[in-house]
Scaffold this motif. Structure first.
Motif, PDB file in Angstrom:
ATOM      1  N   THR A 176     155.277  64.834  -7.866  1.00  0.00           N
ATOM      2  CA  THR A 176     156.397  65.711  -8.222  1.00  0.00           C
ATOM      3  C   THR A 176     156.692  65.574  -9.719  1.00  0.00           C
ATOM      4  OG1 THR A 176     157.992  63.982  -7.652  1.00  0.00           O
ATOM      5  CG2 THR A 176     157.431  65.577  -5.929  1.00  0.00           C
ATOM      6  N   LEU A 177     157.350  66.581 -10.243  1.00  0.00           N
ATOM      7  CA  LEU A 177     157.668  66.623 -11.674  1.00  0.00           C
ATOM      8  C   LEU A 177     159.172  66.594 -11.846  1.00  0.00           C
ATOM      9  CD1 LEU A 177     156.069  66.896 -14.377  1.00  0.00           C
ATOM     10  CD2 LEU A 177     156.571  69.344 -14.276  1.00  0.00           C
ATOM     11  N   ARG A 178     159.644  65.691 -12.694  1.00  0.00           N
ATOM     12  CA  ARG A 178     161.069  65.615 -13.025  1.00  0.00           C
ATOM     13  C   ARG A 178     161.196  65.269 -14.503  1.00  0.00           C
ATOM     14  NH1 ARG A 178     163.026  60.390 -13.627  1.00  0.00           N
ATOM     15  NH2 ARG A 178     161.822  58.686 -12.702  1.00  0.00           N
ATOM     16  N   THR A 179     162.432  65.194 -14.979  1.00  0.00           N
ATOM     17  CA  THR A 179     162.643  64.838 -16.383  1.00  0.00           C
ATOM     18  C   THR A 179     163.148  63.407 -16.509  1.00  0.00           C
ATOM     19  OG1 THR A 179     164.838  65.850 -16.308  1.00  0.00           O
ATOM     20  CG2 THR A 179     163.028  67.200 -17.162  1.00  0.00           C
ATOM     21  N   PHE A 180     162.966  62.874 -17.688  1.00  0.00           N
ATOM     22  CA  PHE A 180     163.329  61.498 -18.022  1.00  0.00           C
ATOM     23  C   PHE A 180     164.840  61.300 -17.896  1.00  0.00           C
ATOM     24  CE2 PHE A 180     164.499  58.224 -21.105  1.00  0.00           C
ATOM     25  CZ  PHE A 180     163.532  57.247 -20.942  1.00  0.00           C
ATOM     26  N   ILE A 181     165.247  60.160 -17.323  1.00  0.00           N
ATOM     27  CA  ILE A 181     166.663  59.830 -17.185  1.00  0.00           C
ATOM     28  C   ILE A 181     166.978  58.618 -18.067  1.00  0.00           C
ATOM     29  CG2 ILE A 181     168.509  59.146 -15.599  1.00  0.00           C
ATOM     30  CD1 ILE A 181     166.903  60.423 -13.341  1.00  0.00           C
ATOM     31  N   PRO A 182     167.688  58.823 -19.182  1.00  0.00           N
ATOM     32  CA  PRO A 182     168.048  57.691 -20.037  1.00  0.00           C
ATOM     33  C   PRO A 182     168.841  56.647 -19.270  1.00  0.00           C
ATOM     34  CG  PRO A 182     168.444  59.778 -21.163  1.00  0.00           C
ATOM     35  CD  PRO A 182     168.150  60.112 -19.732  1.00  0.00           C
ATOM     36  N   GLY A 183     168.556  55.381 -19.551  1.00  0.00           N
ATOM     37  CA  GLY A 183     169.225  54.297 -18.857  1.00  0.00           C
ATOM     38  C   GLY A 183     168.572  53.907 -17.555  1.00  0.00           C
ATOM     39  N   PHE A 225     161.375  66.024 -21.654  1.00  0.00           N
ATOM     40  CA  PHE A 225     160.597  64.802 -21.439  1.00  0.00           C
ATOM     41  C   PHE A 225     160.240  64.760 -19.950  1.00  0.00           C
ATOM     42  CE2 PHE A 225     160.640  60.041 -22.871  1.00  0.00           C
ATOM     43  CZ  PHE A 225     159.398  59.857 -22.309  1.00  0.00           C
ATOM     44  N   PHE A 226     159.022  65.191 -19.623  1.00  0.00           N
ATOM     45  CA  PHE A 226     158.619  65.386 -18.231  1.00  0.00           C
ATOM     46  C   PHE A 226     157.849  64.184 -17.697  1.00  0.00           C
ATOM     47  CE2 PHE A 226     159.053  69.521 -20.227  1.00  0.00           C
ATOM     48  CZ  PHE A 226     159.870  70.191 -19.331  1.00  0.00           C
ATOM     49  N   LEU A 227     158.189  63.784 -16.463  1.00  0.00           N
ATOM     50  CA  LEU A 227     157.523  62.684 -15.786  1.00  0.00           C
ATOM     51  C   LEU A 227     156.925  63.177 -14.480  1.00  0.00           C
ATOM     52  CD1 LEU A 227     160.289  59.912 -16.126  1.00  0.00           C
ATOM     53  CD2 LEU A 227     158.462  60.460 -17.745  1.00  0.00           C
ATOM     54  N   ALA A 228     155.668  62.823 -14.235  1.00  0.00           N
ATOM     55  CA  ALA A 228     155.013  63.107 -12.952  1.00  0.00           C
ATOM     56  C   ALA A 228     155.002  61.813 -12.156  1.00  0.00           C
ATOM     57  CB  ALA A 228     153.595  63.610 -13.177  1.00  0.00           C
ATOM     58  N   THR A 229     155.591  61.836 -10.968  1.00  0.00           N
ATOM     59  CA  THR A 229     155.715  60.621 -10.162  1.00  0.00           C
ATOM     60  C   THR A 229     155.111  60.831  -8.775  1.00  0.00           C
ATOM     61  OG1 THR A 229     157.906  61.256  -9.329  1.00  0.00           O
ATOM     62  CG2 THR A 229     157.834  59.992 -11.375  1.00  0.00           C
ATOM     63  N   ASP A 230     154.699  59.705  -8.165  1.00  0.00           N
ATOM     64  CA  ASP A 230     154.170  59.778  -6.798  1.00  0.00           C
ATOM     65  C   ASP A 230     155.315  59.604  -5.803  1.00  0.00           C
ATOM     66  OD1 ASP A 230     154.780  57.064  -6.722  1.00  0.00           O
ATOM     67  OD2 ASP A 230     152.690  56.394  -6.814  1.00  0.00           O
ATOM     68  N   ALA A 231     154.979  59.501  -4.508  1.00  0.00           N
ATOM     69  CA  ALA A 231     156.002  59.434  -3.467  1.00  0.00           C
ATOM     70  C   ALA A 231     156.881  58.198  -3.593  1.00  0.00           C
ATOM     71  CB  ALA A 231     155.337  59.462  -2.088  1.00  0.00           C
ATOM     72  N   GLU A 232     156.349  57.113  -4.201  1.00  0.00           N
ATOM     73  CA  GLU A 232     157.133  55.879  -4.384  1.00  0.00           C
ATOM     74  C   GLU A 232     157.932  55.892  -5.686  1.00  0.00           C
ATOM     75  OE1 GLU A 232     153.768  55.692  -3.377  1.00  0.00           O
ATOM     76  OE2 GLU A 232     154.608  55.635  -1.345  1.00  0.00           O
ATOM     77  N   HIS A 239     154.764  64.092 -20.174  1.00  0.00           N
ATOM     78  CA  HIS A 239     154.643  64.958 -21.349  1.00  0.00           C
ATOM     79  C   HIS A 239     155.996  64.954 -22.040  1.00  0.00           C
ATOM     80  CE1 HIS A 239     153.490  69.131 -23.227  1.00  0.00           C
ATOM     81  NE2 HIS A 239     153.889  68.242 -24.119  1.00  0.00           N
ATOM     82  N   TRP A 240     156.025  64.310 -23.200  1.00  0.00           N
ATOM     83  CA  TRP A 240     157.233  64.235 -24.020  1.00  0.00           C
ATOM     84  C   TRP A 240     157.089  65.290 -25.103  1.00  0.00           C
ATOM     85  CZ3 TRP A 240     158.971  58.917 -26.470  1.00  0.00           C
ATOM     86  CH2 TRP A 240     160.232  59.062 -27.026  1.00  0.00           C
ATOM     87  N   THR A 241     157.972  66.264 -25.100  1.00  0.00           N
ATOM     88  CA  THR A 241     157.941  67.323 -26.109  1.00  0.00           C
ATOM     89  C   THR A 241     158.967  67.027 -27.204  1.00  0.00           C
ATOM     90  OG1 THR A 241     159.608  68.753 -25.067  1.00  0.00           O
ATOM     91  CG2 THR A 241     157.320  69.005 -24.326  1.00  0.00           C
TER      92      THR A 241
END
Length: 324
Positions: A176-183, A225-232, A239-241
Motif C-alpha cells: 500500500t502507498l501512504r505518506t510520511f508521518i513526522p514523529g 513524501f510517499f512510502l510503500a509498505t507491506d501488510a506488517e 519517493h520523497w519529492t
C-alpha cells in the motif's frame, strides 16, 4: 592574474559551522553563484552542515577568500570573493569551491586550493564541480585531478498530454502507498534508506540529524513524501519529492528528490510505481518542469527515467587524484 597578485587577498580558515556573519556572507555568495550559473554551487548536505551547530559540522573545514579593499564591489559591499569547504564525506573528504561572479578569472580558485594544500594537504580529497564548469576542469587538471564520477541532472518538461502518457502507478500485491508521518516514521525510513542505498556514498549515510534538518526546511512537505509498505507496515520503498521555490529569474521546479527500494522489494516494479506516483503529485501541483539527480553509470535508473520522459539536462562531475 598570477598567483603572486593574490598574495594580498586574505584567506580565513575555520572548522565547524561558521559564525553567523560569515554564514550570512557565504549564503549571499552561494545565491549570487546560483543566480549566475543556474545550478547550486554547493551540495545540499554541505549547505545543511554549514548552517548546523550540530556535532556533525565539527569536521567541516572552510576557507574564505576576501578581496582587498581596492578590489571589493562598492555597489554591494561584497568582499567575500570565494569559498572552499571540505566536508568529511568518504573519509578523506570532499572539496567544493565557489567563486563570486564578480571575482572570477582572477585566480581565486587557485588561491583557495593552494591555501588548502598548505593547510592540510590534498591527500585523498576528491572535489565536486557542480555544473561541470570549464574553469573547474582546468583547475582540477592543474593539480593532477581527473574525472572519477559523473552525476547527471535529468529533466522532464510537461507538454500537453504528457501526464496522460505516464504509466499507471500499479502497486505489487500486498503493498500500500501512504505518506510520511513526522514523529512516527523517521527511524523506520532511515533503516529503509540505509538498506536501499547501502553502496551510495552520500544518500546511504544519512543520519537522524540530517533528516531532521531537512524536515525543518521551508520546502519540506510530508504530503509529497510517499512510502510503500507491506501488510506488517514495513517500508519497502519510498519517493520523497521536493519543490524548489521560485528564486530570482529561476521558476519553481519540482524534484524527484530520492526514490529508493529496499533489497527485498527490488525487481517488483516498485521503483517505477513510486516514481510515477511522485511525478503525478508534482504535476498536480502545477509544476511544468521536474528534475532529478542520477549517477551516469546507473544504467537501470537512467533507463527508467528516460522511459518516463526525462532527458539529460546538465551534469556535476567529481574529480579525484590521477591514479599512479
Amino acid at each position: 592574474m598570477s598567483e603572486t597578485e593574490t598574495d594580498n587577498w586574505p584567506v580565513r580558515t575555520g572548522s565547524g559551522a561558521p559564525e553567523p556573519e560569515a554564514l550570512r556572507d557565504i549564503m549571499a555568495l552561494v545565491a549570487a553563484a546560483f543566480d549566475t550559473d543556474g545550478n547550486p554551487p554547493l551540495s545540499e548536505q554541505t549547505l545543511v552542515e554549514l548552517a548546523s551547530p550540530a556535532a556533525e559540522a565539527d569536521a567541516l573545514l572552510t576557507l574564505l577568500a576576501y578581496a582587498p579593499e581596492e578590489k571589493s564591489d562598492p555597489s554591494t559591499g561584497q568582499d567575500l570573493a570565494g569559498l572552499a569547504v571540505v566536508s568529511p564525506v568518504g573519509g578523506s573528504g570532499v572539496l567544493e569551491i565557489v567563486v563570486h561572479p564578480n571575482y572570477r578569472n582572477q585566480g581565486v580558485g587557485t588561491l583557495l586550493v593552494d591555501k588548502l594544500k598548505a593547510n592540510r594537504g590534498l591527500a585523498g580529497i576528491k572535489a565536486w564541480s557542480h555544473g561541470d564548469h570549464e574553469a573547474a576542469a582546468d583547475l582540477a587538471a592543474r593539480y593532477g585531478y581527473v574525472a572519477v564520477r559523473e552525476l547527471w541532472r535529468m529533466r522532464l518538461i510537461r507538454t500537453h498530454g504528457s501526464d496522460q502518457a505516464l504509466p499507471e502507478a500499479v502497486l505489487p500485491p500486498g503493498v500500500t502507498l501512504r505518506t510520511f508521518i513526522p514523529g512516527q516514521d523517521e527511524h523506520a525510513w532511515l533503516a529503509a534508506n540505509a538498506a536501499a542505498f547501502a553502496h551510495h556514498p552520500e544518500q546511504g549515510s544519512m543520519t537522524l540529524s540530517d533528516l531532521q534538518a531537512r524536515m525543518t526546511e521551508r520546502w519540506f512537505d510530508p504530503a509529497g513524501f510517499f512510502l510503500a509498505t507491506d501488510a506488517e507496515g514495513t517500508i519497502l520503498g519510498f519517493h520523497w519529492t521536493k519543490v524548489h521555490p521560485e528564486t530570482g529569474h529561476h521558476p519553481s521546479l519540482g524534484e524527484v528528490y530520492v526514490v529508493g527500494v529496499t533489497p527485498q522489494a527490488q525487481g517488483s516494479g516498485l521503483g517505477r510505481t513510486l516514481s510515477t506516483a511522485g511525478i503525478r503529485y508534482l504535476q498536480g501541483r502545477g509544476l511544468s518542469a521536474i528534475m532529478l539527480y542520477v549517477d551516469a553509470d546507473n544504467q537501470a535508473a537512467v533507463s527508467l527515467y528516460r522511459s518516463l520522459g526525462f532527458t539529460r539536462w546538465d551534469a556535476d562531475v567529481m574529480y579525484g587524484p590521477r591514479p599512479e
